[in-house]
Design a protein around this motif. Sequence first.
Motif, PDB file in Angstrom:
ATOM      1  N   ARG A 138      13.526   2.981   2.018  1.00  0.00           N
ATOM      2  CA  ARG A 138      12.784   4.230   1.880  1.00  0.00           C
ATOM      3  C   ARG A 138      13.100   5.156   3.052  1.00  0.00           C
ATOM      4  O   ARG A 138      13.105   4.742   4.209  1.00  0.00           O
ATOM      5  N   CYS A 198       4.144   7.396  -0.377  1.00  0.00           N
ATOM      6  CA  CYS A 198       3.967   6.444   0.709  1.00  0.00           C
ATOM      7  C   CYS A 198       2.973   7.003   1.705  1.00  0.00           C
ATOM      8  O   CYS A 198       2.679   8.189   1.721  1.00  0.00           O
ATOM      9  N   THR A 228      10.729  -2.128   3.341  1.00  0.00           N
ATOM     10  CA  THR A 228      10.576  -1.436   2.060  1.00  0.00           C
ATOM     11  C   THR A 228      10.142  -2.404   0.974  1.00  0.00           C
ATOM     12  O   THR A 228       9.330  -2.064   0.107  1.00  0.00           O
ATOM     13  N   SER A 233       6.918   1.941  -2.205  1.00  0.00           N
ATOM     14  CA  SER A 233       6.516   3.348  -2.165  1.00  0.00           C
ATOM     15  C   SER A 233       5.258   3.569  -2.982  1.00  0.00           C
ATOM     16  O   SER A 233       5.254   4.228  -4.006  1.00  0.00           O
ATOM     17  N   GLY A 250       9.306   4.910   7.109  1.00  0.00           N
ATOM     18  CA  GLY A 250      10.595   5.240   6.520  1.00  0.00           C
ATOM     19  C   GLY A 250      11.751   5.007   7.476  1.00  0.00           C
ATOM     20  O   GLY A 250      11.578   4.719   8.668  1.00  0.00           O
TER      21      GLY A 250
END
Length: 488
Positions: A138, A198, A228, A233, A250
């Motif tokens: 992500r 997120c 991730t 997400s 991220g």
Amino acid sequence: MDPAHLGVPQLKLDVTTPSRQRQDGKSGFRRCPPENIHFTGERRPLASRVWSSPPASPIFQQFSEQFKEVPNCAHGNFTPPQTPVQHQRRASFTTANEAIFHDYQGRVIHSDPSINKGQLFDPEARVKNAWEACQQPRICSREYEIRLNESSQREEFGRGAWSIVYKAECQTPQPKFQSSAPNLLSPPVSPIAGTDGCDRPTPGLVAVKSLARRDGQPVIEQEARILTYLQPSCSNSISYAGRFMTKFFGYDASLTALVLEAVPLTMIEYCEQQAMAVREESRRQRSMKPRVVVGMDVWLGFAEQLIDGLKYFHDHSVVHGDIKPMNILLRKGSGTHGLQPIYCDFSSSHVVHPQIEPERTTAWTIEFTAPEVLKSIARGDDVVATFSNDIFALGVSLLTPVMGNLPYAGASEFQKRSMAMQGTPLAFELPRPRDRSRDFVLIDKLLSAAVIRHVDQRVDASSWQSLHREIAREWKLSESANQGTAQS
């Protein structure tokens, strides 16, 4: 029963007696002609309906006629549908091809339109598809700026073998508002939440984990995929996983860096501070009695949180690979006494699956490494961390809040390795059995199930969780009894 008693019109049958000889000379019975059946039109008085059901309404009669072929609908008695059994992991379909995975708390953890229904009920296929969906980690959608000190040097939280963790300021997000008509008398509209799905870092301090050496890029990218995978997400999933680990905001591909939640306090720092306070108090009281430096109630809270987190990782087929007090942070504002232990540094982690090649573990800390791993390293074998290694490492790490220092403190590296290969840190760190108080007896009972030389006798995360509940309940009952005795 005579049908006349039920109020049914009486039928008078005038049936011709059958003969043994038909007119055509053949033997047999003769069928009664229709004109010989007469309806008298008489109606008997209605009998008492104590033992009978009331007459069905015309609508119900019509409805029951439509379903008279259904076995469970005989005579209008319908069986309610069975309640479906809800499993901890389940999947739902929004379209014919889209599968949405849920975690153990019922929250969405992964969505993949390429998965078919048959794969949803295969744990190995579920893990494999979820991991393959994380090929690209992500991406962080937030702007940040790394802090500089007075010497224009980047401020650091700390550094490890592969990376440096910097302090950074997250930029204030610009809220988006829904448009509304200018002359409508309506309350102001709330800002629209982010569309990236997120958790967004709040304006303020964040941690940026960047490369310390060029050959560490694959390690950072692998950690980004692991984070991730564990924190997909979906804001609910990230919030739930964030109970056990630092929140992942991220991956910054331009700097090869991870943007993480900033938690400055580590477990080892807190335990060393508490140990100094306990030693000072013991000096004033002139007492040499061993004590749990963080307090037994706090230690039980730490153990519960960390065991629950380890079970969460193992349930998702993830091995942490480098559990130690330096990789356990204490988040303020929640948990026991306002401190919540969480895991960090997943650079040695990997997903366990027969079709996923595991990453060879290269970072080991002697004090927290299981004896079977140390022996394999001594032979020069390639070692891959396992669930059992995580259990052993966490058991040894939980000694630090008890004693206030790392295991084998004061010993040389050679002595540490020799004692660690024996796999008996409890006997080295805890007081002798005859000097142990009730608290140390319970601590030994919990940790001895995990810190044991033989791998096949080592407890798993689920059983360890149950054992902790039993020990915590025993300690609370004992505390209540002691308080009652003191008051009386």
